[in-house]
Design a protein around this motif. Structure first.
Motif, PDB file in Angstrom:
ATOM      1  N   ILE A 155       3.742  -3.817  -7.156  1.00  0.00           N
ATOM      2  CA  ILE A 155       3.395  -2.711  -6.472  1.00  0.00           C
ATOM      3  C   ILE A 155       4.374  -2.446  -5.447  1.00  0.00           C
ATOM      4  O   ILE A 155       4.720  -1.185  -5.127  1.00  0.00           O
ATOM      5  CB  ILE A 155       2.047  -2.767  -5.880  1.00  0.00           C
ATOM      6  N   ARG A 156       4.670  -3.265  -4.512  1.00  0.00           N
ATOM      7  CA  ARG A 156       5.887  -3.436  -3.471  1.00  0.00           C
ATOM      8  C   ARG A 156       7.029  -2.487  -3.780  1.00  0.00           C
ATOM      9  O   ARG A 156       7.760  -2.277  -2.871  1.00  0.00           O
ATOM     10  CB  ARG A 156       5.908  -4.475  -2.848  1.00  0.00           C
ATOM     11  N   ARG A 157       7.456  -2.451  -5.048  1.00  0.00           N
ATOM     12  CA  ARG A 157       8.598  -1.713  -5.374  1.00  0.00           C
ATOM     13  C   ARG A 157       8.480  -0.356  -5.188  1.00  0.00           C
ATOM     14  O   ARG A 157       9.337   0.412  -5.370  1.00  0.00           O
ATOM     15  CB  ARG A 157       8.895  -2.323  -6.836  1.00  0.00           C
ATOM     16  N   TYR A 158       7.228   0.123  -5.256  1.00  0.00           N
ATOM     17  CA  TYR A 158       6.957   1.568  -5.236  1.00  0.00           C
ATOM     18  C   TYR A 158       6.338   2.140  -4.038  1.00  0.00           C
ATOM     19  O   TYR A 158       6.493   2.962  -3.392  1.00  0.00           O
ATOM     20  CB  TYR A 158       5.980   1.792  -6.436  1.00  0.00           C
ATOM     21  N   LEU A 159       5.543   1.155  -3.350  1.00  0.00           N
ATOM     22  CA  LEU A 159       4.711   1.508  -2.175  1.00  0.00           C
ATOM     23  C   LEU A 159       4.571   0.319  -1.330  1.00  0.00           C
ATOM     24  O   LEU A 159       4.604  -0.984  -1.629  1.00  0.00           O
ATOM     25  CB  LEU A 159       3.370   1.955  -2.474  1.00  0.00           C
ATOM     26  N   PRO A 160       4.657   0.419   0.025  1.00  0.00           N
ATOM     27  CA  PRO A 160       4.291  -0.481   1.136  1.00  0.00           C
ATOM     28  C   PRO A 160       2.810  -0.906   0.755  1.00  0.00           C
ATOM     29  O   PRO A 160       1.916  -0.286   0.659  1.00  0.00           O
ATOM     30  CB  PRO A 160       4.396   0.168   2.433  1.00  0.00           C
ATOM     31  N   LEU A 161       2.521  -2.284   0.452  1.00  0.00           N
ATOM     32  CA  LEU A 161       1.403  -2.732   0.265  1.00  0.00           C
ATOM     33  C   LEU A 161       0.898  -3.965   1.162  1.00  0.00           C
ATOM     34  O   LEU A 161       1.730  -4.918   1.372  1.00  0.00           O
ATOM     35  CB  LEU A 161       1.410  -3.483  -1.011  1.00  0.00           C
ATOM     36  N   ILE A 208      -3.382  -0.130 -10.454  1.00  0.00           N
ATOM     37  CA  ILE A 208      -2.456   0.457  -9.347  1.00  0.00           C
ATOM     38  C   ILE A 208      -1.101   0.435  -9.607  1.00  0.00           C
ATOM     39  O   ILE A 208      -0.334   1.145  -9.663  1.00  0.00           O
ATOM     40  CB  ILE A 208      -2.914  -0.370  -7.936  1.00  0.00           C
ATOM     41  N   TYR A 209      -0.612  -0.832 -10.098  1.00  0.00           N
ATOM     42  CA  TYR A 209       0.833  -1.048 -10.556  1.00  0.00           C
ATOM     43  C   TYR A 209       0.977   0.012 -11.835  1.00  0.00           C
ATOM     44  O   TYR A 209       1.933   0.680 -11.898  1.00  0.00           O
ATOM     45  CB  TYR A 209       0.973  -2.495 -11.084  1.00  0.00           C
ATOM     46  N   VAL A 232      -6.223 -16.518 -10.325  1.00  0.00           N
ATOM     47  CA  VAL A 232      -6.047 -15.251  -9.460  1.00  0.00           C
ATOM     48  C   VAL A 232      -5.128 -15.224  -8.423  1.00  0.00           C
ATOM     49  O   VAL A 232      -4.469 -13.951  -8.404  1.00  0.00           O
ATOM     50  CB  VAL A 232      -7.432 -15.096  -8.994  1.00  0.00           C
ATOM     51  N   LYS A 233      -4.781 -16.139  -7.673  1.00  0.00           N
ATOM     52  CA  LYS A 233      -3.925 -16.125  -6.676  1.00  0.00           C
ATOM     53  C   LYS A 233      -2.534 -15.813  -7.281  1.00  0.00           C
ATOM     54  O   LYS A 233      -1.669 -14.975  -6.721  1.00  0.00           O
ATOM     55  CB  LYS A 233      -3.737 -17.419  -6.110  1.00  0.00           C
ATOM     56  N   GLU A 234      -2.146 -16.219  -8.263  1.00  0.00           N
ATOM     57  CA  GLU A 234      -0.766 -16.077  -9.089  1.00  0.00           C
ATOM     58  C   GLU A 234      -0.747 -14.950  -9.586  1.00  0.00           C
ATOM     59  O   GLU A 234       0.362 -13.941  -9.220  1.00  0.00           O
ATOM     60  CB  GLU A 234      -0.710 -16.944 -10.245  1.00  0.00           C
ATOM     61  N   ALA A 235      -1.849 -14.052 -10.024  1.00  0.00           N
ATOM     62  CA  ALA A 235      -1.963 -12.718 -10.447  1.00  0.00           C
ATOM     63  C   ALA A 235      -1.786 -11.854  -9.522  1.00  0.00           C
ATOM     64  O   ALA A 235      -1.087 -10.614  -9.433  1.00  0.00           O
ATOM     65  CB  ALA A 235      -3.197 -12.348 -11.450  1.00  0.00           C
ATOM     66  N   VAL A 236      -2.627 -12.023  -8.386  1.00  0.00           N
ATOM     67  CA  VAL A 236      -2.615 -11.073  -7.023  1.00  0.00           C
ATOM     68  C   VAL A 236      -0.912 -11.045  -6.510  1.00  0.00           C
ATOM     69  O   VAL A 236      -0.925  -9.977  -6.157  1.00  0.00           O
ATOM     70  CB  VAL A 236      -3.586 -11.748  -5.990  1.00  0.00           C
ATOM     71  N   ALA A 237      -0.356 -12.132  -6.682  1.00  0.00           N
ATOM     72  CA  ALA A 237       1.032 -12.367  -5.999  1.00  0.00           C
ATOM     73  C   ALA A 237       1.845 -11.499  -6.920  1.00  0.00           C
ATOM     74  O   ALA A 237       2.665 -10.697  -6.413  1.00  0.00           O
ATOM     75  CB  ALA A 237       1.402 -13.743  -5.828  1.00  0.00           C
ATOM     76  N   ASP A 238       1.792 -11.442  -8.206  1.00  0.00           N
ATOM     77  CA  ASP A 238       2.525 -10.962  -9.140  1.00  0.00           C
ATOM     78  C   ASP A 238       2.330  -9.331  -9.072  1.00  0.00           C
ATOM     79  O   ASP A 238       3.499  -8.624  -8.883  1.00  0.00           O
ATOM     80  CB  ASP A 238       2.005 -11.478 -10.442  1.00  0.00           C
ATOM     81  N   TYR A 239       1.040  -9.066  -9.269  1.00  0.00           N
ATOM     82  CA  TYR A 239       1.023  -7.547  -9.189  1.00  0.00           C
ATOM     83  C   TYR A 239       1.394  -7.019  -7.710  1.00  0.00           C
ATOM     84  O   TYR A 239       1.730  -5.889  -7.586  1.00  0.00           O
ATOM     85  CB  TYR A 239      -0.428  -6.969  -9.804  1.00  0.00           C
ATOM     86  N   GLY A 240       1.146  -7.611  -6.603  1.00  0.00           N
ATOM     87  CA  GLY A 240       1.400  -7.238  -5.383  1.00  0.00           C
ATOM     88  C   GLY A 240       2.961  -7.077  -5.425  1.00  0.00           C
ATOM     89  O   GLY A 240       3.456  -6.134  -4.699  1.00  0.00           O
ATOM     90  N   GLY A 241       3.792  -8.136  -5.767  1.00  0.00           N
ATOM     91  CA  GLY A 241       4.984  -7.884  -5.854  1.00  0.00           C
ATOM     92  C   GLY A 241       5.576  -6.386  -6.515  1.00  0.00           C
ATOM     93  O   GLY A 241       6.475  -5.854  -6.164  1.00  0.00           O
ATOM     94  N   LEU A 261      -0.206   1.656   1.344  1.00  0.00           N
ATOM     95  CA  LEU A 261      -1.727   1.057   0.442  1.00  0.00           C
ATOM     96  C   LEU A 261      -2.027  -0.085   0.989  1.00  0.00           C
ATOM     97  O   LEU A 261      -1.076  -1.244   1.232  1.00  0.00           O
ATOM     98  CB  LEU A 261      -1.077   0.997  -1.070  1.00  0.00           C
ATOM     99  N   ARG A 262      -3.476  -0.169   1.190  1.00  0.00           N
ATOM    100  CA  ARG A 262      -3.982  -1.419   1.668  1.00  0.00           C
ATOM    101  C   ARG A 262      -5.263  -1.622   0.824  1.00  0.00           C
ATOM    102  O   ARG A 262      -5.878  -0.859   0.174  1.00  0.00           O
ATOM    103  CB  ARG A 262      -4.410  -1.294   3.158  1.00  0.00           C
ATOM    104  N   VAL A 263      -5.182  -2.936   0.225  1.00  0.00           N
ATOM    105  CA  VAL A 263      -6.401  -3.518  -0.635  1.00  0.00           C
ATOM    106  C   VAL A 263      -7.134  -4.540   0.082  1.00  0.00           C
ATOM    107  O   VAL A 263      -6.273  -5.323   0.485  1.00  0.00           O
ATOM    108  CB  VAL A 263      -5.861  -3.919  -2.028  1.00  0.00           C
ATOM    109  N   LEU A 264      -8.345  -4.397   0.137  1.00  0.00           N
ATOM    110  CA  LEU A 264      -9.188  -5.256   1.154  1.00  0.00           C
ATOM    111  C   LEU A 264     -10.050  -5.718   0.187  1.00  0.00           C
ATOM    112  O   LEU A 264     -10.616  -5.274  -0.840  1.00  0.00           O
ATOM    113  CB  LEU A 264      -9.977  -4.463   2.197  1.00  0.00           C
TER     114      LEU A 264
END
Length: 152
Positions: A27-33, A138-139, A16-25, A3-6
């Protein structure tokens, strides 16, 4: 499936940076992101800004990827519907799935024709908020696909 999010422009606000990092982490438990920012365009007419930003986005879309453009005029799905869509792509062995968030003036018509248009809401949100909302959805989709209780 990878998965790629642009998105266009930098994430400026700390929350925003904190939330992006949190949800990114999460999601990465399920899919490469992979999260990717492309430079926003300044000082041009809206159509030229859209064209240049979409050229930058296009360079980040792998050949053969499923492209989903976040657009206020796109289809609206509920959370289980988004999970189903992502699950079908995964089950069809799609190699790459790309979600793209445009700049202040959206996507060029040419780029819009390349992907599926989805809308988070008919309401207007800042592009900063859309990053967080999309990643959260996505999460949520990942937890639905894995029969986890987050979505109830």
């Amino acid at each position: 499936m990878k998965l790629r999010v642009l998105w266009v422009g930098k994430s400026r606000e700390a929350w925003v940076k904190e939330a992006v990092a949190d949800y990114g982490g999460r999601i990465r438990r399920y899919l490469p992101l992979e999260l990717c920012e492309v430079r926003d365009e300044k000082g041009a007419l809206a159509e030229e800004m859209r064209r240049r930003e979409c050229e930058r986005l296009e360079k980040q879309v792998p050949p053969g990827a499923t492209l989903v453009l976040m657009d206020e005029r796109g289809d609206q799905l509920d959370s289980p519907g988004l999970a189903g869509f992502i699950g079908k792509q995964r089950d069809a062995a799609v190699g790459d799935m790309v979600f793209a968030i445009g700049g202040a003036y959206g996507f060029s018509e040419e780029f819009r024709r390349r992907g599926r248009l989805l809308s988070l809401s008919r309401m207007t949100f800042t592009h900063q908020m859309v990053r967080v909302f999309l990643l959260e959805q996505i999460y949520r989709a990942c937890t639905i696909l894995n029969n986890e209780p987050y979505h109830h």
